[in-house]
Design a protein around this motif. Structure first.
Motif, short mmCIF file in Angstrom:
data_model
loop_
_atom_site.label_atom_id
_atom_site.label_comp_id
_atom_site.label_asym_id
_atom_site.label_seq_id
_atom_site.Cartn_x
_atom_site.Cartn_y
_atom_site.Cartn_z
N PRO A 89 28.91 -23.15 -18.41
CA PRO A 89 28.50 -22.58 -19.69
C PRO A 89 27.32 -21.62 -19.50
CG PRO A 89 28.74 -24.97 -19.86
CD PRO A 89 28.81 -24.62 -18.41
N ALA A 90 27.12 -20.73 -20.46
CA ALA A 90 26.16 -19.64 -20.31
C ALA A 90 24.70 -20.12 -20.29
CB ALA A 90 26.35 -18.63 -21.44
N ALA A 91 24.39 -21.26 -20.89
CA ALA A 91 23.00 -21.72 -21.01
C ALA A 91 22.39 -21.94 -19.62
CB ALA A 91 22.94 -23.00 -21.81
N ARG A 92 21.10 -21.61 -19.50
CA ARG A 92 20.41 -21.83 -18.23
C ARG A 92 19.16 -22.68 -18.47
NH1 ARG A 92 24.58 -20.72 -16.66
NH2 ARG A 92 25.26 -19.14 -15.16
N GLY A 93 18.21 -22.65 -17.52
CA GLY A 93 17.05 -23.53 -17.62
C GLY A 93 17.51 -24.97 -17.52
N ASN A 94 16.93 -25.84 -18.35
CA ASN A 94 17.27 -27.26 -18.32
C ASN A 94 18.72 -27.56 -18.66
OD1 ASN A 94 15.86 -29.39 -17.41
ND2 ASN A 94 14.45 -29.47 -19.15
N SER A 95 19.38 -26.60 -19.31
CA SER A 95 20.77 -26.82 -19.74
C SER A 95 21.80 -26.33 -18.72
CB SER A 95 21.02 -26.10 -21.06
OG SER A 95 20.13 -26.57 -22.04
N THR A 96 21.33 -25.90 -17.54
CA THR A 96 22.28 -25.42 -16.53
C THR A 96 23.18 -26.57 -16.10
OG1 THR A 96 20.44 -24.06 -15.76
CG2 THR A 96 22.44 -24.07 -14.41
N ARG A 97 24.49 -26.35 -16.17
CA ARG A 97 25.42 -27.44 -15.90
C ARG A 97 26.80 -26.91 -15.59
NH1 ARG A 97 24.58 -26.82 -21.53
NH2 ARG A 97 26.50 -26.83 -22.79
N ALA A 98 27.64 -27.76 -15.04
CA ALA A 98 29.03 -27.40 -14.79
C ALA A 98 29.91 -28.36 -15.58
CB ALA A 98 29.36 -27.49 -13.30
N GLU A 99 30.91 -27.82 -16.24
CA GLU A 99 31.81 -28.63 -17.07
C GLU A 99 33.13 -28.85 -16.34
OE1 GLU A 99 33.63 -26.50 -20.37
OE2 GLU A 99 33.74 -28.32 -21.58
N LEU A 100 33.44 -30.11 -16.06
CA LEU A 100 34.75 -30.44 -15.49
C LEU A 100 35.69 -30.70 -16.66
CD1 LEU A 100 36.36 -31.03 -12.82
CD2 LEU A 100 35.86 -33.44 -13.25
N ARG A 101 36.78 -29.93 -16.72
CA ARG A 101 37.62 -29.95 -17.93
C ARG A 101 38.87 -30.82 -17.81
NH1 ARG A 101 36.52 -26.05 -21.58
NH2 ARG A 101 38.70 -25.73 -22.13
N SER A 102 39.06 -31.43 -16.64
CA SER A 102 40.28 -32.23 -16.48
C SER A 102 40.24 -33.64 -17.09
CB SER A 102 40.65 -32.33 -15.00
OG SER A 102 39.56 -32.83 -14.25
N PRO A 103 39.12 -34.36 -17.07
CA PRO A 103 39.20 -35.76 -17.52
C PRO A 103 39.75 -35.90 -18.93
CG PRO A 103 37.06 -35.35 -16.49
CD PRO A 103 37.74 -34.01 -16.64
N ASP A 104 40.48 -36.98 -19.14
CA ASP A 104 40.92 -37.28 -20.50
C ASP A 104 40.34 -38.64 -20.89
OD1 ASP A 104 42.93 -39.50 -20.17
OD2 ASP A 104 44.04 -37.99 -19.02
N PRO A 105 40.32 -38.91 -22.20
CA PRO A 105 39.60 -40.12 -22.66
C PRO A 105 40.31 -41.43 -22.34
CG PRO A 105 40.47 -38.90 -24.54
CD PRO A 105 40.76 -38.08 -23.33
N MET A 106 41.45 -41.40 -21.63
CA MET A 106 42.05 -42.65 -21.16
C MET A 106 41.37 -43.13 -19.88
SD MET A 106 46.08 -41.71 -21.69
CE MET A 106 46.84 -43.29 -22.07
N CYS A 107 40.52 -42.28 -19.30
CA CYS A 107 39.96 -42.60 -17.98
C CYS A 107 38.90 -43.70 -18.06
CB CYS A 107 39.37 -41.36 -17.33
SG CYS A 107 37.76 -40.86 -17.95
N ASN A 108 38.70 -44.37 -16.93
CA ASN A 108 37.57 -45.27 -16.80
C ASN A 108 36.34 -44.40 -16.49
OD1 ASN A 108 35.56 -46.91 -15.63
ND2 ASN A 108 37.09 -48.48 -15.16
N PRO A 109 35.38 -44.34 -17.42
CA PRO A 109 34.27 -43.40 -17.22
C PRO A 109 33.41 -43.75 -16.01
CG PRO A 109 33.82 -44.85 -19.09
CD PRO A 109 35.25 -45.10 -18.68
N TYR A 110 33.29 -45.05 -15.69
CA TYR A 110 32.46 -45.43 -14.53
C TYR A 110 33.07 -44.86 -13.24
CZ TYR A 110 30.63 -48.81 -17.89
OH TYR A 110 30.08 -49.39 -19.00
N LEU A 111 34.37 -45.05 -13.09
CA LEU A 111 35.03 -44.59 -11.86
C LEU A 111 35.10 -43.07 -11.82
CD1 LEU A 111 38.00 -47.14 -11.58
CD2 LEU A 111 35.68 -47.31 -10.61
N THR A 112 35.36 -42.46 -12.97
CA THR A 112 35.47 -41.00 -13.02
C THR A 112 34.13 -40.35 -12.69
OG1 THR A 112 37.23 -41.16 -14.66
CG2 THR A 112 36.10 -39.03 -14.49
#
Ligand code: ADP
Ligand code: MG
Ligand code: MG
Ligand code: MG
Ligand code: MG
Length: 441
Positions: free
Chosen positions: A320-343
């Protein structure tokens, strides 16, 4: 008894809590809980509570089935959707076996181990998941795929009961300490999204479970079913759980470098490189069911190619375009059926592998990959995500880094589940096959 425990016992009494749920998740990320009356709280918080793990998916074998639930004090919360009289509170638990050993098949423990690896390198990991879900009508207590509303993306008019459910979920989660950033109607009919502020990875993984639990409980009070299935209806958008991630070091965002190209630090680039390198294996946990792969197809803003981009939403990773403290990468594959701990554990391990081995990602792909032909994709060396649970499971088994992260117990169980599901699906003759072949052959 420690003073911490005393503090909680006082709180439980002062808040008139009558029941306590000791919560954990199985390997598939489904929440489980044991309910105890509040008078048992002292014992539970001091020694833990033994339970039989042999009936929990992906847990113990019969011959070593006793497991100890150890409440994590930091996760105390009153469940706001339960009655005010005789309140119910919950603790999320870590699971131990004999001799207070952390249980290797506990998804929360897998994540804890990976967090410890990151800490050795001086990093903490923050995640911000965006959960999408459908609200469906229940008929005679059974969920259907009938819509509750026909709103559209960002619709404003509070026209229906679905709007009330979303509001109540937001209020309940706020009561439980979530900082809600946004909540809106999604692209598809009856589809919703609620975004909460990112935080450390263990807290956010816990919150994903709490989120689903709250949404389902509240929807039920309105006679609706909150569904986190990845693709409940063919031909319209499925539900994703895009996960924004960033590493920080000494309290500072380690992805931001004002002087670098794109203002992305080497650490950010290596993290992206690591995620791309391990993308196929990550898919096994981020997209854990037969149905998950029906979402990962072209045309619905879900990724199917392994690429990254600063702009386009057909890429697997978007910065995403935001920088500074908001600099981040978005992984778009996960779906909400996933186990969040393992993912999240796999995302973190993949990112750390990138940092350790200085894995540079290939060039960004800023054009829409859905519109490229196979030849151009080959020239740009854009590979595809696995197309099925069987494929992603095979990819996981080939990935030593992620197999080490998950541990033998979890990998064996994931493989067993993938084979079982694939076989069960194959044993069924689906309506599509009859439509396609019955008359012709
Ligand atoms: P999108 O444009 O994909 O809808 P949003 O702008 O809605 O994404 O942001 C989604 C998530 O990103 C939120 O949960 C937000 O808190 C999170 N986020 C913001 N900054 C960071 C960060 N530094 N690290 C991880 N997540 C972050
Ligand atoms: Mg969003
Ligand atoms: Mg957004
Ligand atoms: Mg969305
Ligand atoms: Mg997103």
């Amino acid at each position: 008894m420690t003073t911490d425990i005393q503090k909680f016992l006082k709180k439980i009494e002062a808040e008139n809590v009558k029941f306590i749920r000791l919560q954990f998740t199985d390997i598939q990320g489904l929440p489980k809980n044991v309910s105890i009356p509040a008078i048992q709280a002292e014992k539970a918080l001091t020694d833990g509570i033994w339970f039989d793990g042999s009936s929990i998916e992906g847990f113990a074998r019969i011959e070593e089935s006793d497991m100890l639930l150890k409440p994590d004090l930091a996760t105390y919360a009153v469940l706001p959707w339960r009655p005010g009289e005789g309140k119910v509170a919950r603790f999320i638990c870590d699971i131990q076996t004999y001799g207070n050993k952390p249980f290797e098949g506990d998804p929360r423990n897998v994540l804890r181990r990976t967090i410890a690896e990151a800490a050795k390198m001086g990093f903490t990991f923050n995640t911000g998941p965006e959960l999408e879900f459908f609200l469906f009508r229940m008929i005679d207590g059974v969920p259907t795929t009938e819509f509750e509303d026909r709103g559209a993306y960002f619709d404003l008019a509070p026209t229906d009961a679905a709007e009330d459910v979303r509001r109540d979920v937001v209020l309940a989660l706020s009561d439980m300490g979530f900082e809600i950033e946004a909540s809106h109607h999604e692209v598809a009919d009856s589809q919703h999204e609620i975004d909460f502020k990112y935080g450390d990875v263990l807290t956010t993984a816990d919150r994903v479970i709490t989120f689903k639990f709250a949404a389902k409980s509240i929807a039920l009070q309105y006679g609706m079913h909150a569904s986190f299935m990845a693709k409940p209806i063919a031909g319209i958008n499925g539900s994703g759980m895009h996960t924004h991630g960033s590493l920080s070091k000494n309290g500072k965002n380690a992805f931001y470098d004002p002087n670098a190209e794109l203002q992305l630090s080497d650490t950010a680039m290596y993290y992206i490189g690591g995620l791309l390198k391990h993308a196929k294996a990550i898919t096994r946990v981020a997209n854990p069911t037969i149905n998950s792969y029906k979402r990962l197809v072209p045309g619905y803003e879900a990724p199917c190619y392994i690429s990254w981009s600063a702009a386009n939403r057909s890429a697997l990773i978007r910065v995403p375009a935001a920088r500074g403290n908001s600099t981040r990468a978005e992984l778009r594959s996960p779906d909400p059926m996933c186990n969040p701990y393992l993912t999240f554990a796999c995302m973190l391990a993949a990112g750390l592998d990138g940092v350790k081995n200085k894995i540079m990602p290939p060039d960004m792909t800023n054009s829409n990959i859905y519109h490229m032909d196979a030849k151009l994709r080959k020239k740009l060396r854009i590979d595809m995500l696995p197309g099925s649970l069987a494929e992603s499971n095979a990819a996981l088994l080939r990935d030593d880094v992620l197999c080490d992260t998950l541990g033998v117990h979890v990998v064996d169980n994931l493989s067993r589940i993938a084979e079982m599901e694939t076989d069960a699906f194959r044993l069924t003759v689906h309506p599509w096959e009859l439509d396609r072949y019955l008359a012709t052959y």
